[in-house]
Design an enzyme around this catalytic site. Structure first.
Site, PDB file in Angstrom:
ATOM      1  N   GLU A  34     -50.280  13.173  81.039  1.00 39.57           N
ATOM      2  CA  GLU A  34     -51.447  13.736  80.378  1.00 39.57           C
ATOM      3  C   GLU A  34     -52.669  13.065  81.004  1.00 39.57           C
ATOM      4  OE1 GLU A  34     -51.319  13.259  76.128  1.00 39.57           O
ATOM      5  OE2 GLU A  34     -53.236  14.298  75.909  1.00 39.57           O
ATOM      6  N   ARG A 261     -37.630   4.075  78.206  1.00 35.11           N
ATOM      7  CA  ARG A 261     -38.959   3.659  78.672  1.00 35.11           C
ATOM      8  C   ARG A 261     -38.884   2.297  79.322  1.00 35.11           C
ATOM      9  NH1 ARG A 261     -43.405   6.207  76.239  1.00 35.11           N
ATOM     10  NH2 ARG A 261     -44.852   4.519  76.659  1.00 35.11           N
ATOM     11  N   LYS A 271     -51.028   3.963  77.006  1.00 36.19           N
ATOM     12  CA  LYS A 271     -52.426   4.226  77.373  1.00 36.19           C
ATOM     13  C   LYS A 271     -53.367   3.951  76.210  1.00 36.19           C
ATOM     14  CE  LYS A 271     -51.186   8.155  79.128  1.00 36.19           C
ATOM     15  NZ  LYS A 271     -51.136   9.516  79.654  1.00 36.19           N
TER      16      LYS A 271
HETATM   17  P1  ATP Z   1     -48.568   6.497  76.880  1.00 33.22           P
HETATM   18  O1  ATP Z   1     -47.760   6.179  75.665  1.00 33.22           O
HETATM   19  O2  ATP Z   1     -48.877   5.341  77.744  1.00 33.22           O
HETATM   20  O3  ATP Z   1     -49.746   7.372  76.599  1.00 33.22           O
HETATM   21  P2  ATP Z   1     -47.280   8.815  77.582  1.00 33.22           P
HETATM   22  O4  ATP Z   1     -45.814   9.009  77.493  1.00 33.22           O
HETATM   23  O5  ATP Z   1     -48.125   9.432  76.528  1.00 33.22           O
HETATM   24  O6  ATP Z   1     -47.570   7.300  77.746  1.00 33.22           O
HETATM   25  P3  ATP Z   1     -47.790  10.626  79.623  1.00 33.22           P
HETATM   26  O7  ATP Z   1     -48.969  10.706  80.491  1.00 33.22           O
HETATM   27  O8  ATP Z   1     -47.582  11.694  78.624  1.00 33.22           O
HETATM   28  O9  ATP Z   1     -47.863   9.235  78.949  1.00 33.22           O
HETATM   29  O10 ATP Z   1     -46.458  10.380  80.451  1.00 33.22           O
HETATM   30  C1  ATP Z   1     -46.111  11.000  81.652  1.00 33.22           C
HETATM   31  C2  ATP Z   1     -44.664  10.716  81.941  1.00 33.22           C
HETATM   32  O11 ATP Z   1     -44.474   9.318  82.104  1.00 33.22           O
HETATM   33  C3  ATP Z   1     -43.776  11.153  80.797  1.00 33.22           C
HETATM   34  O12 ATP Z   1     -42.643  11.813  81.341  1.00 33.22           O
HETATM   35  C4  ATP Z   1     -43.387   9.879  80.134  1.00 33.22           C
HETATM   36  O13 ATP Z   1     -42.121   9.983  79.577  1.00 33.22           O
HETATM   37  C5  ATP Z   1     -43.430   8.876  81.289  1.00 33.22           C
HETATM   38  N1  ATP Z   1     -43.714   7.532  80.795  1.00 33.22           N
HETATM   39  C6  ATP Z   1     -44.792   7.119  80.101  1.00 33.22           C
HETATM   40  N2  ATP Z   1     -44.688   5.830  79.751  1.00 33.22           N
HETATM   41  C7  ATP Z   1     -43.501   5.386  80.262  1.00 33.22           C
HETATM   42  C8  ATP Z   1     -42.799   4.136  80.241  1.00 33.22           C
HETATM   43  N3  ATP Z   1     -43.290   3.059  79.631  1.00 33.22           N
HETATM   44  N4  ATP Z   1     -41.615   4.065  80.888  1.00 33.22           N
HETATM   45  C9  ATP Z   1     -41.100   5.130  81.506  1.00 33.22           C
HETATM   46  N5  ATP Z   1     -41.704   6.330  81.567  1.00 33.22           N
HETATM   47  C10 ATP Z   1     -42.887   6.472  80.938  1.00 33.22           C
HETATM   48 MG    MG Z   2     -48.087  11.146  75.773  1.00 32.93          MG
END
Ligand code: ATP
Ligand code: MG
Length: 562
Positions: A34, A261, A271
């Site tokens: 995102e 994760r 984030k």
């Molecule tokens: P955050 O919680 O930091 O906002 P998010 O999952 O909302 O992370 P996105 O931008 O939606 O962030 O994630 C993009 C991709 O990265 C998704 O497929 C998500 O599953 C993966 N991802 C995000 N954080 C992690 C993590 N800590 N370990 C592994 N994969 C991750």
């Molecule tokens: Mg997200």
């Protein structure tokens, strides 16, 4: 290709799909961030899995910006996401894809579901919807608007789209099962009314699809075969499948698979939490060297290869666990040991005066130039010339007037080696009125040129030094853990409660050898005996300590008897 003998569970799955011809042998993944912030070390794991698997199986990995929330998303983040992925060594195919590219198709499919009696417009407010959804082990309550006719729903939905209703006054919901044990299937929301400017579609839409309604459909539109995501989406999988089952799809139906994760000790990878650090002024920016963002790690001097090798090493698992920051650092150190040139820099300078240093015909102290190896690990890096004179800077904690037990560095009467130069013996000190040592006096053995005496006598310590007349002033920033707790927030639920107030120490007035003035921006060097330091990309002669030299991971392993 990864060891076929022992592949992780996702690779095993892809192998099996290929053997069975599930997707006609095609492998297509996607990385769907995102665009509401910068990528962090957790994303690196997802990138290595998504792009890595596509690469290994001769497939494709799309970069798709999951931009369904106009409130938080910005084009600035899109550019940084692309450049961070490229920095890690992966090339997202052109063009970059966006969930917002599919708003039209998603809208048409929503009308289709309405026509089939599988979606309805609900006028209830958010609290009512939430209360009626019930909870685990508790049945839900059907909305008073659930049994509207498809015609009425279609009319209302079109008017939602046309902007006839205020923000938040109505939603479109899938009509599934208000008693389903999986809460995700209790008539999930598909669309909300929200008048917000979207960074790509502008003011074209005043209704926006939810993540769940957009995600699987975007996968299907793009022809994704393996939709890999993190474990928190496990319960969403049933909904992912349900939506796809209702639609006439242009390709094979994609399949979602979840992995754990990445979490790291002393670190947060969310984030939202990283943004808090920024907003609270705890760090200076997304690229503050203490941030676990890819920008921050890069500015800190972490090589991309160390990050991807770490991700490969920890592998793909199905249970959440926290990795040690020391393990990640050991990958950083191993890579930098191979690539970083050695330099000398004194961070807390103390003057060392050689009272027997010769004066030349011009009445000035003689200057000797020593040819020092740039990197013992890589002869191709060659040598550099380093000036040496009778006044030098040494590290102040390399001298003790009264040496404590086991202190083998310089003290009165003690002989040590100045690295690559001479053996010197301390003779006395100068002090100011307060009794602080302002300079150390010493003599040198002219026979020990290069650092070894002809009689082979041994010294217990080798120290780094910088010629005072040639020294360049630099600022060195030392970093400690941003969070003092291994699991930030474990005690109170709030990671910010575990912030380390001393995570940064700025040392100005450091004295470094002249070659450091020519170090390219962003390059990492090893300051002998002190650690690896990254030259700031923007500010000359500002060095960030990437990591120290001591392998703490090896110590942890030893303690655990490994
Ligand atoms: P955050 O919680 O930091 O906002 P998010 O999952 O909302 O992370 P996105 O931008 O939606 O962030 O994630 C993009 C991709 O990265 C998704 O497929 C998500 O599953 C993966 N991802 C995000 N954080 C992690 C993590 N800590 N370990 C592994 N994969 C991750
Ligand atoms: Mg997200």
């Amino acid at each position: 290709m990864t060891e076929a003998a022992n592949p992780d569970f996702i690779r095993a799955l892809v192998h099996r799909d290929n053997e069975q011809g599930t997707f006609g042998g095609r492998v297509q993944t996607r990385f769907p961030p995102e665009p509401n912030g910068y990528l962090h070390i957790g994303h690196a794991k997802a990138i290595v899995i998504d792009f890595g698997i596509a690469r290994e199986f001769g497939g494709v990995c799309n970069l798709r910006l999951d931009d369904t929330n106009p409130d938080t998303e910005e084009a600035e983040y899109v550019d940084s996401i692309i450049s961070d992925i490229e920095w890690l060594g992966f090339t997202p195919p052109e063009p970059t894809l966006h969930a917002s590219d599919y708003f039209g198709q998603l809208y048409d499919w929503a009308e289709l579901l309405i026509g089939k009696g599988l979606a309805y417009v609900d006028d209830s407010d958010a609290e009512t919807i939430s209360a009626e959804r019930g909870g685990y082990g508790q049945p839900g309550v059907e909305s008073a608007f659930r049994n509207r006719s498809p015609e009425e729903n279609l009319d209302l939905f079109r008017r939602m789209r046309a902007g006839e209703f205020p923000d938040g006054s109505r939603v479109l919901r899938a009509k599934i099962d208000m008693n389903h044990e999986n809460m995700q299937l209790r008539d999930p929301i598909m669309y909300r009314i929200r008048r917000a400017h979207h960074y790509r579609t502008g003011d074209e839409w005043c209704i926006y699809p939810t993540y769940d309604w957009a995600h699987g459909q975007s996968d299907a539109i793009e022809g994704v075969t393996h939709s890999l995501c993190t474990l928190e989406f496990q319960d969403n999988r049933a909904l992912y499948d349900w939506y796809l089952e209702q639609l006439p799809l242009p390709s094979d139906r994609p399949r979602q698979t979840e992995f754990a994760r990445l979490e790291i000790t002393h670190t947060v990878t969310s984030k939202r939490r990283l943004r808090r650090l920024l907003e609270d002024g705890v760090v200076d920016g997304w690229d503050d060297p203490r941030m676990p963002t890819l920008r921050g790690l890069r500015r800190r001097g972490y090589p991309a290869a160390a990050i991807t090798e770490f991700c490969d090493y920890i592998g793909v698992t199905k249970s959440n666990s926290r990795q040690s920051i020391e393990l990640l650092e050991s990958f950083v150190r191993r890579e930098l040991n191979r690539t970083a040139q050695r330099r000398m820099g004194v961070t807390r300078p103390l003057k060392l005066i050689l009272d027997d240093w010769p004066v030349g015909d011009d009445g000035q102290p003689v200057v000797e130039w020593f040819e020092l190896t740039n990197n013992p690990e890589n002869p191709d890096d060659g040598t550099r010339r380093v000036p040496f004179t009778g006044e030098l800077w040494i590290e102040s904690d390399d001298f003790a007037e009264v040496p404590p037990p086991k202190f083998f560095r310089l003290s009165p009467g003690r002989e040590v080696r100045l690295r690559g130069a001479f053996l010197v013996t301390a003779t006395g000190v100068d002090k100011d009125e307060a009794g602080n040592i302002t300079a150390v006096h010493a003599t040198h053995d002219p026979e020990s040129r290069g650092g070894n005496a002809p009689d082979g006598r041994r010294v217990k310590s080798t120290m780094h030094w910088v010629s005072a007349a040639h020294a360049v002033e630099a600022t060195v920033v030392l970093y400690d853990r941003l969070f003092s707790a291994e699991v930030p927030g474990e005690r109170t639920g709030e990671p910010l409660d575990d912030l380390n107030p001393n995570s940064r120490e700025v040392l100005s007035g450091c004295k470094v050898e002249p070659a450091l003035a020519d170090t390219p921006a962003g390059e990492v060097v090893q300051f002998e005996r002190l650690g690896y330091f990254a030259h700031d990309p923007r500010e000359p002669l500002l060095f960030h300590r990437t990591v120290g030299l001591r392998d703490e991971w090896a110590n942890i392993q030893k303690r655990q008897g490994k």
